[in-house]
Design an enzyme around this catalytic site. Sequence first.
Site, mmCIF file in Angstrom:
data_model
loop_
_atom_site.group_PDB
_atom_site.id
_atom_site.type_symbol
_atom_site.label_atom_id
_atom_site.label_comp_id
_atom_site.label_asym_id
_atom_site.label_seq_id
_atom_site.Cartn_x
_atom_site.Cartn_y
_atom_site.Cartn_z
ATOM 1 C CB CYS A 162 -0.923 0.032 1.213
ATOM 2 S SG CYS A 162 -2.098 -1.316 1.248
ATOM 3 C CG HIS A 214 -3.097 3.625 2.929
ATOM 4 N ND1 HIS A 214 -3.417 3.377 1.619
ATOM 5 C CD2 HIS A 214 -3.274 2.451 3.586
ATOM 6 C CE1 HIS A 214 -3.768 2.112 1.492
ATOM 7 N NE2 HIS A 214 -3.698 1.526 2.673
ATOM 8 C CG ASN A 241 -6.738 -0.346 1.385
ATOM 9 O OD1 ASN A 241 -5.978 0.218 0.588
ATOM 10 N ND2 ASN A 241 -6.297 -1.072 2.394
HETATM 11 O O1 UT7 Z 1 -3.921 -1.305 3.606
HETATM 12 C C1 UT7 Z 1 -3.367 -2.334 4.377
HETATM 13 C C2 UT7 Z 1 -3.574 -2.043 5.805
HETATM 14 N N1 UT7 Z 1 -4.853 -2.550 6.215
HETATM 15 C C3 UT7 Z 1 -5.398 -2.097 7.330
HETATM 16 O O2 UT7 Z 1 -4.828 -1.208 7.904
HETATM 17 C C4 UT7 Z 1 -6.656 -2.742 7.848
HETATM 18 C C5 UT7 Z 1 -6.638 -2.684 9.364
HETATM 19 N N2 UT7 Z 1 -7.748 -3.393 10.017
HETATM 20 C C6 UT7 Z 1 -9.006 -2.951 9.969
HETATM 21 O O3 UT7 Z 1 -9.310 -1.973 9.315
HETATM 22 C C7 UT7 Z 1 -10.041 -3.663 10.799
HETATM 23 O O4 UT7 Z 1 -9.393 -4.550 11.689
HETATM 24 C C8 UT7 Z 1 -11.070 -4.462 9.947
HETATM 25 C C9 UT7 Z 1 -12.006 -3.498 9.244
HETATM 26 C C10 UT7 Z 1 -10.346 -5.331 8.945
HETATM 27 C C11 UT7 Z 1 -11.926 -5.341 10.860
HETATM 28 O O5 UT7 Z 1 -12.588 -4.554 11.827
HETATM 29 P P1 UT7 Z 1 -12.538 -4.994 13.374
HETATM 30 O O6 UT7 Z 1 -13.374 -4.039 14.091
HETATM 31 O O7 UT7 Z 1 -11.090 -5.082 13.754
HETATM 32 O O8 UT7 Z 1 -13.243 -6.413 13.340
HETATM 33 P P2 UT7 Z 1 -12.655 -7.847 13.716
HETATM 34 O O9 UT7 Z 1 -11.678 -8.299 12.695
HETATM 35 O O10 UT7 Z 1 -12.219 -7.841 15.162
HETATM 36 O O11 UT7 Z 1 -13.979 -8.727 13.574
HETATM 37 C C12 UT7 Z 1 -15.117 -8.504 14.426
HETATM 38 C C13 UT7 Z 1 -16.231 -9.443 13.993
HETATM 39 C C14 UT7 Z 1 -15.822 -10.916 13.857
HETATM 40 O O12 UT7 Z 1 -16.886 -11.705 14.325
HETATM 41 P P3 UT7 Z 1 -16.873 -12.337 15.806
HETATM 42 O O13 UT7 Z 1 -15.636 -13.178 15.869
HETATM 43 O O14 UT7 Z 1 -16.822 -11.165 16.743
HETATM 44 O O15 UT7 Z 1 -18.152 -13.110 15.847
HETATM 45 C C15 UT7 Z 1 -15.670 -11.094 12.373
HETATM 46 O O16 UT7 Z 1 -15.874 -12.429 11.980
HETATM 47 O O17 UT7 Z 1 -16.744 -9.065 12.719
HETATM 48 C C16 UT7 Z 1 -16.770 -10.203 11.851
HETATM 49 N N3 UT7 Z 1 -16.565 -9.759 10.486
HETATM 50 C C17 UT7 Z 1 -17.585 -9.379 9.668
HETATM 51 N N4 UT7 Z 1 -18.897 -9.316 9.868
HETATM 52 C C18 UT7 Z 1 -19.675 -8.880 8.858
HETATM 53 C C19 UT7 Z 1 -15.407 -9.633 9.795
HETATM 54 N N5 UT7 Z 1 -15.651 -9.167 8.567
HETATM 55 C C20 UT7 Z 1 -16.989 -9.005 8.456
HETATM 56 C C21 UT7 Z 1 -17.840 -8.561 7.432
HETATM 57 N N6 UT7 Z 1 -19.168 -8.507 7.668
HETATM 58 N N7 UT7 Z 1 -17.378 -8.164 6.229
#
Ligand code: UT7
Length: 372
Positions: free
Chosen positions: A111, A249, A279
């Site tokens: 990125c 970014h 992104n």
């Molecule tokens: O450019 C490269 C750099 N990338 C980044 O900087 C990305 C950094 N990370 C993030 O932006 C965030 O961590 C995410 C947007 C990827 C995820 O958000 P989060 O608030 O950290 O969620 P999480 O990964 O802790 O997941 C929370 C819950 C999980 O369910 P349980 O285990 O709590 O039941 C996931 O399975 O949300 C679930 N989940 C979804 N639910 C609905 C994950 N993706 C989805 C989805 N729709 N698309």
Amino acid sequence: MTWAAITGWGKCMPPATLTNADLSTFLDTTDEWIVSRTGMRERRISHVSATELATVAAARAIACAGLAPDDVDLIVYGSCSNEEAVPNSASGVQLALGATRAAAMDLNTACTSFLYGLSAATAMIRTGVVKNAVVIGVELISRYMDWSNRSVAVLFGDGAAAVVLQASSREEGVLGSALGCDADARATLRVRGIGCGYANQGVTLGDTIWDFDGPAIFKRAVNAMSAASTRVLAECGVAADAVDLVVPHQANLRIIESVARHAGIPMEKVMLTVERYGNMSAATVPVALVEALDAGRVRSGANILMPGFGGGLTWAALLVRWGGRVTPLGEATRELAPCPESALELVNGIRAIQDPHGRSAAGLAAPVFIGK
Ligand code: UT7
């Protein structure tokens, strides 16, 4: 002393728009989840190659600078989306543009590739290696996205933009660069299935598995982008309140808000595209810069802070001082071919050639020779 002014800019966004509602037709996800966790509502899906997107963006940037393709000394193709490894992608852009005099190199720091490319090309101009350069940020992530994985498939989009740098005797362009890499956490963001380490593992197009530890990457992104921003401002002797615009970014709206808060810069000074484009990896910062110019948000002499973060885990923050001109000198005629399909049809076409049963790539081990 020689500086490297940014004298041209142009973007090329594929027209097909994939909405959160489109994604929920094949993934267990909702508009509410995606918007509240990321700030994203739409992203673009390309119907053409990454090289074509890059070529149109570069042609527009070159015309904007009032140059012709055969004036160009250097093309830097910043990306982790390559149609081939050999020959490189920058040579394809050189050929398509007719920029026959240009040296052509690919640069992949995921990125942050555009920011690293901007820093490298600036150094090459300032040391007299070249007099001008086109720096491109482009991605075609839709072709190697794991569309069965809701944790990553909702986050990314395609796009391209480019800038032209030209030697200048005025203090403008990139004033400072803070660059680095948290390699101890490189395993938190890995696309298994692309690269020669997988050559004998029977992988087909689009058959990837993404290792993506979202919460860990999130924390690293906030910390690294904040620290890099503080460092580059200090090195350049520019106070936070002297920053006119932040072009960050855009991996997540919450990351951007956190970085702005740490840097002491209000959100009104931040250029946002994450809602409309998601992104776009290396394309994100240059597309946002072009849109800031188009929207009249860049004034001559402005201090522009550009923090970024990506796979590696690479990080960067550049401080740019804008020159005198904020309007294009010319316009390119080059356009993309029309897109005959909707974004959802394009994605469903890619999904149809990915392994629908058990994911053949699921057994792929990360190549052992590149560490953790
Ligand atoms: O450019 C490269 C750099 N990338 C980044 O900087 C990305 C950094 N990370 C993030 O932006 C965030 O961590 C995410 C947007 C990827 C995820 O958000 P989060 O608030 O950290 O969620 P999480 O990964 O802790 O997941 C929370 C819950 C999980 O369910 P349980 O285990 O709590 O039941 C996931 O399975 O949300 C679930 N989940 C979804 N639910 C609905 C994950 N993706 C989805 C989805 N729709 N698309």
